[in-house]
Write a protein that holds these residues in place. Structure first.
Motif, PDB file in Angstrom:
ATOM      1  N   UNK A  37       0.819  -1.209   0.000  1.00  0.00           N
ATOM      2  CA  UNK A  37       0.000   0.000   0.000  1.00  0.00           C
ATOM      3  C   UNK A  37       0.854   1.260   0.000  1.00  0.00           C
ATOM      4  N   UNK A  38       1.986   1.213   0.687  1.00  0.00           N
ATOM      5  CA  UNK A  38       2.890   2.361   0.677  1.00  0.00           C
ATOM      6  C   UNK A  38       3.469   2.579  -0.719  1.00  0.00           C
ATOM      7  N   UNK A  39       3.750   1.498  -1.417  1.00  0.00           N
ATOM      8  CA  UNK A  39       4.272   1.621  -2.780  1.00  0.00           C
ATOM      9  C   UNK A  39       3.244   2.227  -3.730  1.00  0.00           C
ATOM     10  N   UNK A  40       1.975   2.099  -3.379  1.00  0.00           N
ATOM     11  CA  UNK A  40       0.895   2.616  -4.221  1.00  0.00           C
ATOM     12  C   UNK A  40       0.316   3.922  -3.694  1.00  0.00           C
ATOM     13  N   UNK A  41       1.016   4.545  -2.756  1.00  0.00           N
ATOM     14  CA  UNK A  41       0.490   5.745  -2.100  1.00  0.00           C
ATOM     15  C   UNK A  41       0.758   7.034  -2.862  1.00  0.00           C
TER      16      UNK A  41
END
Length: 254
Positions: A37-41
């Motif tokens: 999710x952090x990579x897609x934030x």
């Protein structure tokens, strides 16, 4: 002109061996989901602060495990301990080597390459707090700290920054403001609603970008685990695990 880390290969000779426990499968999956999710934030989320309202809510464990998770993807990642006042990283992960750290660098007493330590994971490096400082807020407020993060971002795919608790001292908000985004850690059954709201308000007032929250130690008992969600998304893990939790048990036995 921005400094780069010189003699990076020479810095590899300085190595520490942190004793980072493997997580139960469900907990590791929760950390991996958080990582995804952090990579897609959004674009430019590279320096990620991990914070909490108060001490011993699990932020350091989340930060370390998140660093380890990014390293497992063959990403170059560095863990940075910014809790200059009361860091427990060296003791908690049984790092026995003599180290210098952030305090010495920000005080101008050593060069950046002197505080970057390799681990036995070739993708994971660590920066420690170093000596106790009488003026942590002033050191972290200096433009040299912002430059420090920019240098790391130029040399690593991700920079995971372990901040002091937000509600305890101003240091945490200062550090988080210099990062690209912040993850809040809340402990199931421990973090009070008022404290969580205060933490979020403090970060918002400081202009910090909040990218999510972790509900930590959900169902943390010997027989179960669970997941929790909050502030848009969250990933909690339990299974009776946690370095902070172990610290509490040790204290209770005394």
């Amino acid at each position: 002109m921005m400094e780069s880390i010189p003699n990076l290969n020479e810095a590899r000779l300085k190595i520490v061996y942190p004793q980072i426990a493997d997580l139960p499968y469900a907990a590791q999956e929760a950390v991996n989901i958080l990582r995804g999710n952090l990579q897609l934030s959004g674009k430019g989320i590279q320096a990620i602060a991990v914070t909490s309202a108060s001490k011993e809510e699990g932020k350091s464990s989340v930060a370390i495990q998140l660093t380890k998770s990014f390293a497992a993807l063959n990403k170059a990642v560095v863990y940075v301990d910014c809790d200059i006042r009361k860091s427990k990283t060296l003791r908690r992960y049984q790092i026995n080597e003599q180290v210098v750290g952030l305090t010495e660098y920000l005080s101008g007493n050593c060069r950046l390459e002197n505080i970057v330590y390799r681990t036995d994971n070739p993708n994971m490096d660590m920066v420690f707090t170093g000596a106790a400082a009488p003026n942590p807020s002033e050191l972290l407020s200096d433009t040299m700290f912002e430059q420090f993060l920019e240098i790391l971002k130029a040399n690593y795919d991700y920079v995971i920054v372990d901040t002091p608790p937000i509600n305890a001292v101003i240091d945490g908000a200062i550090v988080a403001k210099s990062c690209d985004g912040t993850v809040m850690v809340l402990e199931q059954g421990v973090t009070e609603r008022a404290e969580a709201i205060r933490m979020k308000r403090q970060l918002t007032y400081a202009g910090v970008k909040i990218i999510g929250a972790v509900l930590n130690k959900v169902g943390a008992d010997p027989n179960g685990y669970g997941y929790g969600y909050g502030y848009g998304y969250g990933y909690g893990y339990g299974y009776g695990y946690g370095e902070e939790q172990n610290d509490k048990k040790k204290k209770s036995k005394k």
